[in-house]
Design an enzyme around this catalytic site. Sequence first.
Site, PDB file in Angstrom:
ATOM      1  N   SER A   1       0.792  -1.238   0.000  1.00 19.66           N
ATOM      2  CA  SER A   1       0.000   0.000   0.000  1.00 19.66           C
ATOM      3  C   SER A   1       0.820   1.282   0.000  1.00 19.66           C
ATOM      4  O   SER A   1       0.264   2.362  -0.197  1.00 19.66           O
ATOM      5  CB  SER A   1      -0.935   0.025   1.211  1.00 19.66           C
ATOM      6  OG  SER A   1      -1.972  -0.898   1.046  1.00 19.66           O
TER       7      SER A   1
ATOM      8  N   LYS B   1       0.426   3.527  -2.861  1.00 21.73           N
ATOM      9  CA  LYS B   1      -0.682   4.478  -2.977  1.00 21.73           C
ATOM     10  C   LYS B   1      -0.211   5.925  -2.895  1.00 21.73           C
ATOM     11  O   LYS B   1      -0.851   6.825  -3.452  1.00 21.73           O
ATOM     12  CB  LYS B   1      -1.722   4.208  -1.885  1.00 21.73           C
ATOM     13  CG  LYS B   1      -2.410   2.850  -2.015  1.00 21.73           C
ATOM     14  CD  LYS B   1      -3.230   2.518  -0.761  1.00 21.73           C
ATOM     15  CE  LYS B   1      -3.871   1.139  -0.864  1.00 21.73           C
ATOM     16  NZ  LYS B   1      -4.510   0.723   0.399  1.00 21.73           N
TER      17      LYS B   1
ATOM     18  N   TYR C   1      -3.766  -2.612  -9.927  1.00 15.04           N
ATOM     19  CA  TYR C   1      -3.571  -2.287  -8.511  1.00 15.04           C
ATOM     20  C   TYR C   1      -2.695  -3.340  -7.833  1.00 15.04           C
ATOM     21  O   TYR C   1      -1.744  -3.014  -7.105  1.00 15.04           O
ATOM     22  CB  TYR C   1      -4.930  -2.189  -7.823  1.00 15.04           C
ATOM     23  CG  TYR C   1      -4.828  -2.048  -6.336  1.00 15.04           C
ATOM     24  CD1 TYR C   1      -4.410  -0.846  -5.754  1.00 15.04           C
ATOM     25  CD2 TYR C   1      -5.097  -3.125  -5.496  1.00 15.04           C
ATOM     26  CE1 TYR C   1      -4.295  -0.728  -4.382  1.00 15.04           C
ATOM     27  CE2 TYR C   1      -4.977  -3.002  -4.125  1.00 15.04           C
ATOM     28  CZ  TYR C   1      -4.573  -1.815  -3.571  1.00 15.04           C
ATOM     29  OH  TYR C   1      -4.443  -1.697  -2.206  1.00 15.04           O
TER      30      TYR C   1
ATOM     31  N   TYR D   1      -3.925   3.021   8.042  1.00 16.32           N
ATOM     32  CA  TYR D   1      -5.177   2.275   8.207  1.00 16.32           C
ATOM     33  C   TYR D   1      -5.954   2.858   9.400  1.00 16.32           C
ATOM     34  O   TYR D   1      -6.062   4.081   9.518  1.00 16.32           O
ATOM     35  CB  TYR D   1      -4.884   0.776   8.385  1.00 16.32           C
ATOM     36  CG  TYR D   1      -4.041   0.208   7.262  1.00 16.32           C
ATOM     37  CD1 TYR D   1      -4.394   0.390   5.932  1.00 16.32           C
ATOM     38  CD2 TYR D   1      -2.879  -0.502   7.531  1.00 16.32           C
ATOM     39  CE1 TYR D   1      -3.618  -0.128   4.899  1.00 16.32           C
ATOM     40  CE2 TYR D   1      -2.102  -1.037   6.501  1.00 16.32           C
ATOM     41  CZ  TYR D   1      -2.484  -0.837   5.204  1.00 16.32           C
ATOM     42  OH  TYR D   1      -1.721  -1.348   4.195  1.00 16.32           O
TER      43      TYR D   1
ATOM     44  N   VAL E   1       1.165  -3.681   3.929  1.00 18.85           N
ATOM     45  CA  VAL E   1       1.133  -4.974   4.625  1.00 18.85           C
ATOM     46  C   VAL E   1       2.365  -5.826   4.330  1.00 18.85           C
ATOM     47  O   VAL E   1       2.521  -6.896   4.904  1.00 18.85           O
ATOM     48  CB  VAL E   1      -0.149  -5.788   4.318  1.00 18.85           C
ATOM     49  CG1 VAL E   1      -1.357  -5.101   4.923  1.00 18.85           C
ATOM     50  CG2 VAL E   1      -0.318  -6.025   2.836  1.00 18.85           C
TER      51      VAL E   1
END
Lengths: 310, 310, 310, 310
Positions: B70, B73, B196, B246, B264
Amino acid sequence: MTTTIDAPPLGPMLDDIVRSHRPPREAGSVPANIPSLAAVPFSRFGIAVATAAGEIFTSGDADVPFSIQSISKVFTLAMALRRDSSGALWSRVLREPSGSAFNSLVQLEVEHGIPRNPFINAGALVVTDRLMEETPDAATAVLRFLTGQTGEPGPFIDEAAAVSELSNSSRNLALAHFLKDFGNLRQSAEAVVENYVRQCSIMMTCAELAKAGLFLAREGRGTSGTVVSRSEAKRIGSIMLTCGMYDAAGEFAYRVGLPGKSGVGGGILVIVPGHCAISVWSPRLDAKGNSLAGSAALADLSDRTGWSVF
Amino acid sequence: MTTTIDAPPLGPMLDDIVRSHRPPREAGSVPANIPSLAAVPFSRFGIAVATAAGEIFTSGDADVPFSIQSISKVFTLAMALRRDSSGALWSRVLREPSGSAFNSLVQLEVEHGIPRNPFINAGALVVTDRLMEETPDAATAVLRFLTGQTGEPGPFIDEAAAVSELSNSSRNLALAHFLKDFGNLRQSAEAVVENYVRQCSIMMTCAELAKAGLFLAREGRGTSGTVVSRSEAKRIGSIMLTCGMYDAAGEFAYRVGLPGKSGVGGGILVIVPGHCAISVWSPRLDAKGNSLAGSAALADLSDRTGWSVF
Amino acid sequence: MTTTIDAPPLGPMLDDIVRSHRPPREAGSVPANIPSLAAVPFSRFGIAVATAAGEIFTSGDADVPFSIQSISKVFTLAMALRRDSSGALWSRVLREPSGSAFNSLVQLEVEHGIPRNPFINAGALVVTDRLMEETPDAATAVLRFLTGQTGEPGPFIDEAAAVSELSNSSRNLALAHFLKDFGNLRQSAEAVVENYVRQCSIMMTCAELAKAGLFLAREGRGTSGTVVSRSEAKRIGSIMLTCGMYDAAGEFAYRVGLPGKSGVGGGILVIVPGHCAISVWSPRLDAKGNSLAGSAALADLSDRTGWSVF
Amino acid sequence: MTTTIDAPPLGPMLDDIVRSHRPPREAGSVPANIPSLAAVPFSRFGIAVATAAGEIFTSGDADVPFSIQSISKVFTLAMALRRDSSGALWSRVLREPSGSAFNSLVQLEVEHGIPRNPFINAGALVVTDRLMEETPDAATAVLRFLTGQTGEPGPFIDEAAAVSELSNSSRNLALAHFLKDFGNLRQSAEAVVENYVRQCSIMMTCAELAKAGLFLAREGRGTSGTVVSRSEAKRIGSIMLTCGMYDAAGEFAYRVGLPGKSGVGGGILVIVPGHCAISVWSPRLDAKGNSLAGSAALADLSDRTGWSVF
């Protein structure tokens, strides 16, 4: 991190901001459940900057008292934290953004009575309940704290407004009874809500509010000694940045880039770490409950000065 | 705001942090749905600091490639924003903390297909969809961007891991079809999820990751020119601070006080505005999905250096 | 319980109901995502009653085929139950009212992938997945079942409509991938949705539908033998009564007092236990997705006949 | 619909049901917030059937008074409806299953203060508030109604239990203040909760409860005249069937197939339309809050007699 700010000519800049942002006409809204707030003229606009060096700059209606409402949550949190050496408070309230409207019961239910953070109403009720363990008249204790920080007898509780607001406090009573049901209130729900409403009814001017918040820009050091530790001051700042503007915290961090806390009385308190505390006030609110003109003025001020934590 | 940091002797400090935080035994967890991540030894721990002045400090397993997941992102957001002069992206994704688990469908439904921010999976899918409007093979474009920023050919897509992860992507496919149902995807749900997953399968070392993120600490200026405007760099920082970890963004802001984005794969990228980019990596995760040892190390580093935006 | 109904002169009564309820003008809505349904004239209205004694009464457009859509869920449930001697199906889907819109993902997430009942889309996808374990082409098996019950070759799958609907099935694909993520689908999400959409695209007349549903009014006995046990027939009735009308099940039970299942094609199948099956069809829908004229006609018929389980 | 029931030898059957279902050991649970209920011996089990023809059959502890708790909601609804010729009550409370735990605040918030149905606590508070418009002491009015229906002076309010329960009523106070906040209570939240708790503390025997509920099996006709219209009696039955057993309404409809209403005192009232009212009582509850032995006994009785509306 020490910060050096190219001192802008603050006085004239604030005057210009007042000229640019004082509302020329009625816009936005006022909270339906607090009658006393509806009476404030829409054109009110004040701003004040209290610097770490001890200077105070003001413009517009910076000397007109207004209802600080939820901004009081910053001060009750600081007061509770300095009594909370064991960290027990953080088992009763989290420090995460709430991701929904400020008085939602939903998340409280899903998370079994542990409010997401101290700045949503449920969390603030828990903080007030914590203060009441030592001082049953917590609202007066908050007032005394604020008077101490400002060094002036100015702040006062608008008791008539508090009585009026209390008679429209069904939502907060629902929250308090709900917290009680989950075992997360020690005092009676009614007493906690009464203290909470009275602390929200504290009246201050922009000048007083900026001075009262200055300890957060000075690593916890207030006008007459340490209020909270350097570490706690930083942490209150982090909670303001992530949770201080109801469901517009992300938008405010994005536009202004500074820790802030707003109230439905139209005030906003903003911290420039290491440098100054800023307060702005204009009564009409946007859809998220934050001062319309105040938010715009702070974005403008951040652009002009470069003040941002990012 | 310019910042002056009392330069700590970074090299030895990072070595000491590696000694203190490298996991001595298996703790925490790895994501169940990404088999390739389970194979990484629990004792891996790397850290790197890339300074605005161009220096790079590393320690531990800072040269071992890991899956950025992530953290990608942050880079896709930057890439989408520099193509988004009209601000149209912000009508498709909000900038508010999500207040619940990172892949929840609930808030998406309540808010009619507009993800809360670009760092929850739904929001990242929208950003990837946006990139695909110009570059159908968006994942390769992300890789090219990262290679450009690091100035080295090091980063690569672990295509085998991507294929494996893609076969366990039911949740992301559900999110993508749900976004499509709300009209908030232009490409096919399957193609967006494939891109993605491939962008998430990019492998980088701590050293490369710190270099790649440096533009965010330098007001948008990357190694070979402007990546995003100064204003956009600040804004990405604000989104990292409020939404980057998160459902532990508040806790991280409270403990570390710096904008960060975790993945992660066990990596975390952190920005010290005006000064440096930090990356840390250790594969085992806490209950919120953030690197257990990495989070602890960053809190330690923040305490030792005083680095904090608050 | 045996029931004795004072036989009303059903033929003339149905004619009168057609006269009273056939829509004189366009009202209500049609589903946006199923283009083939939009083409049906708003004034269509048909009604049929198939009695336990073997009679069939019809009026209006009772011989015009229409898309049964979600009414198919009653038949797939019956088919799955007669294969489910172990009761294993009930560990994969509950039997409780859903209390929210029929395709909501929220409850599915809160309840970890176990749909509330077999009549919300998520539950129906699980049932279809169960049928596919034995018959990969489940939709054709449903068609064969219906043809068998009606005793006529009338019912058919509108394959062109199915293809068109399939290209607008993002929501159902999201649900299916979500169920897959929770481990509650055995087949691929795409294959289950395709079968589901095809079973929904079965075209039947009111006369055929009433005959096909008759086994539920006859304690499970269909035209050529037992379909489900007496006990299962009663239980399907109870699910129809509590869950058969989307989020208007309570309202329908209140107004009509009979087990029913509606479809967005404008059809409704209603059971009068021990006595008859009723089908009504009119294409325009109310805000909850149930046939506007059909619901009104059934309330009228219930009032005239006294048919009600309460 | 008239129903002919093959009269079973009810007396011996009830005796046999008592033998089969009286709990041999402590199982299930009692509500934590109502101390008086915890004192009832786990082995209590009573059953009564009052027939439309005027007979009463009982067995087990059918003459021991117990706390009717939420079963009172059936009677307050009937009382409110007969005063509600305009249908205004239905603008303040819906008739749909709630699909979640009986005292959830979530759905109330999502639906802006309009409870899903009169049998969840929020809905029952609205009904009690409606009764109080005419009779401030609504609980005593309910008692008088029940005494009238039973034709005996037996039922009484356990005022000590009510006082005790009232001191544990945080959840209900939260609901009431929340309803007040939405403008859906006319009386004070505290007064409504007090009346509600007192109506729940009414003590009745199984024999009395079956007699009191008989009007619902007799199309609204009570022992001394019409209680509600035929149409309202049917409608109360439909609400019982879809909403009467907390979040197990679907399961109960599936297993028992009759309209029922349970209370956390361990009682259940069931209606066989046209034929009889059944009450059963055993104090230990299942996870959904319904009498463990009572539910099992009713399923058994339904199987033995064939009584079912489906």
